[in-house]
Design a protein around this motif. Structure first.
Motif, mmCIF file in Angstrom:
data_model
loop_
_atom_site.group_PDB
_atom_site.id
_atom_site.type_symbol
_atom_site.label_atom_id
_atom_site.label_comp_id
_atom_site.label_asym_id
_atom_site.label_seq_id
_atom_site.Cartn_x
_atom_site.Cartn_y
_atom_site.Cartn_z
ATOM 1 N N LEU A 35 0.798 -1.319 0.116
ATOM 2 C CA LEU A 35 0.459 0.035 -0.161
ATOM 3 C C LEU A 35 0.829 0.796 -0.229
ATOM 4 N N ASP A 36 1.785 1.488 0.564
ATOM 5 C CA ASP A 36 3.245 2.325 0.724
ATOM 6 C C ASP A 36 3.630 3.163 -0.554
ATOM 7 N N ASP A 37 3.961 2.112 -1.194
ATOM 8 C CA ASP A 37 4.386 1.437 -2.687
ATOM 9 C C ASP A 37 3.275 2.260 -3.686
ATOM 10 N N TYR A 38 1.813 1.211 -3.709
ATOM 11 C CA TYR A 38 1.198 1.962 -4.236
ATOM 12 C C TYR A 38 1.104 3.877 -4.214
ATOM 13 N N LEU A 39 1.012 4.001 -3.339
ATOM 14 C CA LEU A 39 1.062 5.397 -2.683
ATOM 15 C C LEU A 39 1.356 6.481 -2.918
ATOM 16 N N ASN A 40 2.954 5.783 -2.682
ATOM 17 C CA ASN A 40 4.469 6.820 -3.468
ATOM 18 C C ASN A 40 4.524 6.960 -5.135
ATOM 19 N N ASN A 41 3.912 5.552 -5.626
ATOM 20 C CA ASN A 41 4.253 5.890 -6.936
ATOM 21 C C ASN A 41 2.975 6.642 -7.894
ATOM 22 N N ASN A 42 1.482 6.464 -6.861
ATOM 23 C CA ASN A 42 0.588 7.149 -7.574
ATOM 24 C C ASN A 42 -0.057 8.738 -7.036
ATOM 25 N N MET A 43 1.313 9.210 -6.744
ATOM 26 C CA MET A 43 0.748 11.139 -5.840
ATOM 27 C C MET A 43 -0.156 11.808 -6.544
ATOM 28 N N ASN A 44 -0.819 12.579 -5.959
ATOM 29 C CA ASN A 44 -1.758 13.272 -6.593
ATOM 30 C C ASN A 44 -0.754 14.481 -7.109
ATOM 31 N N ASP A 45 -0.683 15.435 -8.141
ATOM 32 C CA ASP A 45 -0.124 16.158 -8.837
ATOM 33 C C ASP A 45 -1.037 17.568 -8.751
ATOM 34 N N SER A 46 -0.861 18.558 -9.110
ATOM 35 C CA SER A 46 -1.777 20.041 -9.018
ATOM 36 C C SER A 46 -2.532 20.548 -9.998
ATOM 37 N N THR A 47 -1.808 18.761 -11.377
ATOM 38 C CA THR A 47 -2.370 19.033 -13.094
ATOM 39 C C THR A 47 -4.256 18.875 -12.758
ATOM 40 N N PRO A 48 -4.908 19.831 -13.085
ATOM 41 C CA PRO A 48 -5.899 19.791 -13.596
ATOM 42 C C PRO A 48 -6.736 18.353 -14.161
ATOM 43 N N SER A 49 -7.772 17.649 -13.405
ATOM 44 C CA SER A 49 -8.182 16.456 -13.985
ATOM 45 C C SER A 49 -9.506 17.132 -15.534
ATOM 46 N N ILE A 50 -9.184 15.854 -16.230
ATOM 47 C CA ILE A 50 -9.765 16.361 -17.455
ATOM 48 C C ILE A 50 -11.270 14.978 -17.915
ATOM 49 N N SER A 51 -12.422 15.356 -17.938
ATOM 50 C CA SER A 51 -13.467 14.393 -17.329
ATOM 51 C C SER A 51 -13.698 14.506 -19.732
ATOM 52 N N PHE A 52 -13.707 13.384 -19.900
ATOM 53 C CA PHE A 52 -14.240 13.054 -21.357
ATOM 54 C C PHE A 52 -15.232 12.633 -20.964
#
Length: 254
Positions: A35-52
């Motif tokens: 779980l720790d590795d998964y969270l570290n590999n998928n850290m959120n950034d500030s780039t806005p999401s785009i839904s289509f």
């Protein structure tokens, strides 16, 4: 049909493993390296999401990962989480997290369970028909036992999909366990308010249609009934049967 769905989901995502063992009645916490590795590999950034596209035919860019747990909530199944099924749009992320903060203010001792969201890039997420563009979220129903908060069924992972409640929200295997409809109604109203701050509206709520009388009965239920939020009026028997253990919310960008 419910058995078939349960078999499919269990095949896809086995129940999450506990992070502790008991030895002489003491809990020994073990580091959860995966779980720790998964969270570290998928850290959120500030780039806005785009839904289509649409919730049932769409995609997602710059997805954000929901937290695995917070002060008053947790994700319902570790294997589902690690399988990439807890991603969402940044506006939905903020809405859900702020919603839990508001719930904590109103119910400081209650805990809640977040369920499946979307894949990292959206698209089909079997066996769901929706959840494709990062704007769909499932929430586990809060429960009561003899009128008091009850969490004994919250930790069974994907097995929660197998739970069955009658039309009045009573658990089929124990009549002392029931759905806390007032908390559901209040939560949906909170999500509406928090979503508006993020530029979202609730486009649809899916829950077993026979629950409406119970859902609208209390104080918050009456507010929900008059809120203008669309709650499904009819579902196919299979889909209806599968929405007695959780409620599904589709958001839409304003």
């Amino acid at each position: 049909m419910r058995f078939l769905f349960y078999f499919i989901v269990v095949s896809l995502s086995a129940c999450g493993q506990s992070n502790f063992t008991e030895d002489n009645n003491e809990k020994i916490v073990r580091p959860n390296i995966k779980l720790d590795d998964y969270l570290n590999n998928n850290m959120n950034d500030s780039t806005p999401s785009i839904s289509f596209g649409h919730v049932s035919n769409g995609g997602l860019k710059h997805a954000k990962l929901m937290p695995y747990k917070g002060t008053n909530f947790s994700y319902f199944d570790e294997k589902s989480y690690l399988s990439g099924r807890a991603f969402t749009h940044h506006k939905v992320l903020n809405t859900v997290i702020n919603g839990y903060k508001e719930l904590e203010k109103n119910y400081p001792k209650r805990r809640f369970q977040l369920m499946e969201c979307s894949n990292k890039h959206g698209g089909k997420m079997w066996p769901h028909r929706t959840h494709q563009n990062g704007l769909s979220v499932d929430f586990m129903i809060p429960k009561l036992k003899d009128g008091k908060p009850y969490y004994g069924l919250d930790s069974i992972g994907v097995g929660h999909y197998w739970l069955s409640f009658n039309n009045e929200g009573i658990y089929s295997k124990d009549s002392s366990i029931s759905i806390d409809f007032e908390k559901i109604a209040h939560h949906i109203l909170i999500l509406k308010a928090e979503g508006k701050k993020q530029g979202l509206r609730i486009s649809k709520v899916i829950i077993k249609v026979e629950f409406k009388d119970e859902l609208f009965e209390g104080y918050f239920g009456q507010l929900l009934k008059n809120s203008g939020i669309y709650i499904v009026k009819s579902l196919t028997p299979t889909i209806n049967d599968l929405h007695d253990d959780h409620y599904h919310i589709d958001f839409q960008e304003l």
